[in-house]
Structure formats: structure tokens, C-alpha cells
Design an enzyme around this catalytic site. Structure first.
Site, PDB file in Angstrom:
ATOM      1  NE  ARG A 236     -46.628 -59.539 -72.274  1.00 35.43           N
ATOM      2  CZ  ARG A 236     -45.944 -60.659 -72.416  1.00 35.43           C
ATOM      3  NH1 ARG A 236     -46.578 -61.833 -72.359  1.00 35.43           N
ATOM      4  NH2 ARG A 236     -44.646 -60.638 -72.615  1.00 35.43           N
TER       5      ARG A 236
ATOM      6  CG  HIS B 170     -37.128 -50.596 -87.948  1.00 32.00           C
ATOM      7  ND1 HIS B 170     -38.062 -51.118 -87.088  1.00 32.00           N
ATOM      8  CD2 HIS B 170     -35.995 -51.330 -87.752  1.00 32.00           C
ATOM      9  CE1 HIS B 170     -37.536 -52.107 -86.387  1.00 32.00           C
ATOM     10  NE2 HIS B 170     -36.278 -52.261 -86.782  1.00 32.00           N
TER      11      HIS B 170
ATOM     12  CG  ASP C 229     -34.795 -49.511 -84.558  1.00 32.22           C
ATOM     13  OD1 ASP C 229     -33.949 -48.720 -84.994  1.00 32.22           O
ATOM     14  OD2 ASP C 229     -34.514 -50.632 -84.125  1.00 32.22           O
TER      15      ASP C 229
ATOM     16  CB  VAL D 217     -28.480 -46.579 -79.516  1.00 36.08           C
ATOM     17  CG1 VAL D 217     -27.750 -47.388 -80.577  1.00 36.08           C
ATOM     18  CG2 VAL D 217     -27.509 -45.663 -78.786  1.00 36.08           C
TER      19      VAL D 217
ATOM     20  NE  ARG E 299     -27.373 -56.036 -84.902  1.00 42.00           N
ATOM     21  CZ  ARG E 299     -28.582 -55.509 -84.723  1.00 42.00           C
ATOM     22  NH1 ARG E 299     -29.568 -56.278 -84.273  1.00 42.00           N
ATOM     23  NH2 ARG E 299     -28.806 -54.243 -85.012  1.00 42.00           N
TER      24      ARG E 299
ATOM     25  CE1 TYR F 193     -35.635 -57.095 -86.935  1.00 37.82           C
ATOM     26  CE2 TYR F 193     -33.241 -57.309 -86.954  1.00 37.82           C
ATOM     27  CZ  TYR F 193     -34.482 -57.706 -86.469  1.00 37.82           C
ATOM     28  OH  TYR F 193     -34.565 -58.701 -85.535  1.00 37.82           O
TER      29      TYR F 193
ATOM     30  CE  LYS G 150     -30.705 -51.086 -87.622  1.00 42.33           C
ATOM     31  NZ  LYS G 150     -31.982 -51.165 -86.833  1.00 42.33           N
TER      32      LYS G 150
ATOM     33  CG  ASP H  95     -49.114 -53.438 -72.256  1.00 38.41           C
ATOM     34  OD1 ASP H  95     -48.028 -53.741 -72.763  1.00 38.41           O
ATOM     35  OD2 ASP H  95     -50.198 -53.495 -72.876  1.00 38.41           O
TER      36      ASP H  95
END
Length: 372
Positions: free
Chosen positions: A203, A96, A270, A298, A15, A94, A75, A198
């Protein structure tokens, strides 16, 4: 303002922070855009495409980081990139940070203004810059989960949707947010047996209205999680606490009780992951088997479908990029409380409470930090 777009260097990350269409908008606003050569070639966007949009192509990341006032990435910065950051520079990407002390300390030491896509909010408290990648990751989770269930991957040898006379696989989605609901949508479309768990009753009600009898909705208690995971073929972890570490929902003991050859796809990796057995993997080596269960963890799942995800991400981030460039970080952050929610690090101060709590580090309110 001078905006810099480096080529991503995380393993199998294709990306890019800005596409040519976004560059053209920035240039039309009077800004200069520096793009590292080959930044998006794997997506089918070449240097000439960026030049045509008004960007200047530079040869190295050092030149991008060395000259730009605002760095736009996808990232989290890798150690080599952190070393190139300058005091006062704006980093928009991002991050994290909650499970990543080393990166957090590196950004604090660098003295940058680091704004994290994943904690920017909107007027309804949603996460508009995380949502498009959560949508991609949720849909991908079912694809990769189906692949991991194949015998050659160590899985149980099951087809998610089954066939005539053979029941479908049982898919359990932990979390009904953007990622979870997209995982549900895809799994239901394949005709798997799908359950979403959840903690938010409202929700679950919404999901029940959307999917009807095709989806079982279950309130999240320890007993419910244990019962459903022991019987699951594919578990998709999509629980989120904005900015904070992901809740550890699955214990090692529970993984030991799961079916041999079942699969965990941990979208939440993440932020540290939802299972005690989860650890970050890459697209180069995406899976491992622990306690007899295949794990796919991943940390940049949407990178596998980089063209789709980059376009979706640019659609969401461009207005914020322009705001930062048009008036500067300080004024943009003062003017927009939702962008200010994205501020994680400001000139050596940690300015996101959930990150500070996760890392047990000192916290300074973002508004106070900006006005200090």
C-alpha cells in the site's frame, strides 16, 4: 417486500437510508416503501418527493418499524429503535458492533437479521459500502483538522499549507486505506507536509506512486509512530480492522509527548478509536482537549455533509437493498457470500467472527446460522 425508512435520530445525523431515486427503483421492483415524514427534509428532499417516487409517507418511526419487513437506515439503531425491532425483521445499516456490547446484546435479544454495511465485502476483499463514507471522512478529516488547529479551538494557531516564508504544518496519517488515502489527497492539495504510516508495504508503494515527492511514506513500527507523532501538528487516525475494534496505536504517554495544541482527528472512533485518549463525540460538541491535545472524535463525521454522503451511500447500497427485497434475506445471503460477510447478527446468534472476538461472545458461522 415492505421496506421501511425511518428518520435518523442520532445527534446531528441528517442522512437517510433511501433517497427518492432509490425508492423509485424499489417500487419498480414491486416493493412497498414506507418513509417516515420529514426523513430527508434537511437534505432538501421533501415528503412530496418521496410520494412522487412511489413511497407511502407515515407519521412515526413506530409505524415504520411496526410494518416493514426490511429496515434500511444509516447509523446504528439507538436504544429507542432497538426496542421497536421485531423478531425476524431485517436491519440493513452501519452497526459498528465491536466496541458496543449494549447494542450487540440488544440486537441479539431482538431476534433480528442484522446486516452491517461496514463488513459487506466484494470480490477483491474490499468494503464497498464502507468505502464511500470512508472517502468522505478522509477528506473531511483535513477540513476539521485545519479548523481545530485554529487558536480559538485550542489549536497551535497554524495554517496547514503555510505561507511564503513560513513552513506548512506537519500532517501524519495513520493508515493508508480509503479514508487515509483521501486524507492524504486533501492534505497534499492544501500543500501541507504530509506523511502516511501503514503496515502494508504494497500500500505504501501504491501511495508513493500516486503522490510522489508530495508524500512521505513510512512503514509502521512503534518507533516510527512515536517519532512522527511527537513532531506532528495534525494526526489523522484511519486504521481499520474490518468488523473488529480499531487498533490502539497511540498511547496516553505518546499523547503527552505531542506538541501542545496539536490535533488528533480519529476517524476510527466508530470502531473504538486509535488512541487511548479517544472517546466518542457528536457534531453538537465535536472536540475536547486532553493532555494538551485537541481531539476530534465524532462518530458520524459524514453526517455533517449529509447530502453528499447520502447520495454516495445510496449508490453503493441500493443493489444490496434490492437483492434483499427481491428474494428475501435468507436466499440473498445464501446466494451472495459478500453480502453474507455483512451478516453480524442472525436470530439471536452473533455471526461475525471479528465482532465476537472483540466482545468475547459466542460465534456462529453465518452460513451455518442461515441453514440451521
Amino acid at each position: 417486500m415492505r421496506i421501511g425508512v425511518p428518520k435518523e435520530i442520532k445527534v446531528h445525523e441528517y442522512r437517510v437510508g433511501l433517497l427518492p431515486a432509490s425508492v423509485r427503483e424499489a417500487v419498480a421492483h414491486g416493493h412497498e416503501v414506507l418513509v417516515e415524514t420529514g426523513a430527508a427534509v434537511r437534505l432538501g428532499f421533501f415528503d412530496d418527493d418521496f410520494r412522487g417516487a412511489g413511497a407511502k409517507i407515515v407519521d412515526t418511526a413506530h409505524e415504520v418499524f411496526g410494518k416493514a419487513d426490511l429496515i434500511v437506515k444509516v447509523k446504528e439503531p439507538q436504544p429507542l429503535e432497538i426496542a421497536m425491532l421485531r423478531p425476524g425483521q431485517i436491519l440493513f445499516t452501519y452497526l459498528h458492533l465491536a466496541p458496543d456490547r449494549a447494542q450487540t446484546e440488544g440486537l441479539l435479544d431482538a431476534g433480528v437479521k442484522a446486516i452491517a454495511y461496514e463488513t459487506v465485502t466484494d470480490a477483491r476483499g474490499r468494503l464497498p459500502l464502507l468505502a464511500p463514507m470512508s472517502e468522505v471522512a478522509g477528506r473531511m478529516a483535513v477540513q476539521v483538522g485545519a479548523h481545530c488547529l485554529e487558536m480559538e479551538q485550542g489549536g497551535r494557531g497554524m495554517l496547514l499549507g503555510g505561507v511564503a516564508g513560513v513552513p506548512p504544518a506537519k500532517v501524519v496519517v495513520l493508515g493508508g486505506g480509503v479514508a487515509g488515502s483521501n486524507a492524504v489527497r486533501t492534505a497534499v492539495g492544501i500543500e501541507a507536509n504530509v506523511t502516511c504510516i501503514d503496515i502494508r508495504i504494497e500500500r505504501l508503494y501504491e501511495l508513493d506512486q500516486w503522490f510522489g515527492a508530495a508524500l512521505d511514506t513510512v512503514y509502521a513500527t512503534r518507533q516510527a509512530v512515536e517519532e512522527y507523532l511527537r513532531d506532528a501538528d495534525l494526526v489523522i487516525g484511519a486504521a481499520l480492522q474490518p468488523g473488529a475494534s480499531a487498533p490502539r496505536i497511540i498511547s496516553r504517554e505518546l499523547v503527552q509527548d505531542m506538541k501542545r495544541g496539536s490535533v488528533i482527528v480519529d476517524i476510527s472512533i466508530d470502531q473504538g478509536g486509535i488512541s487511548e485518549t479517544s472517546r466518542p463525540t457528536t457534531h453538537a460538541e465535536p472536540t475536547y482537549i486532553e493532555e494538551g491535545v485537541v481531539h476530534y472524535c465524532v462518530t458520524n463525521m459524514p453526517g455533517a455533509v449529509a447530502r453528499t454522503s447520502t447520495q454516495a451511500l445510496n449508490n453503493a447500497t441500493l443493489p444490496f437493498v434490492l437483492a434483499l427485497a427481491d428474494v428475501g434475506a435468507v436466499e440473498a445471503l445464501r446466494a451472495d457470500p459478500h453480502l453474507r460477510d455483512g451478516l453480524n447478527v442472525y436470530k439471536g446468534m452473533l455471526t461475525h467472527r471479528a465482532v465476537a472476538e472483540a466482545l468475547a461472545m459466542p460465534f456462529v458461522d453465518a452460513a451455518e446460522a442461515i441453514n440451521a
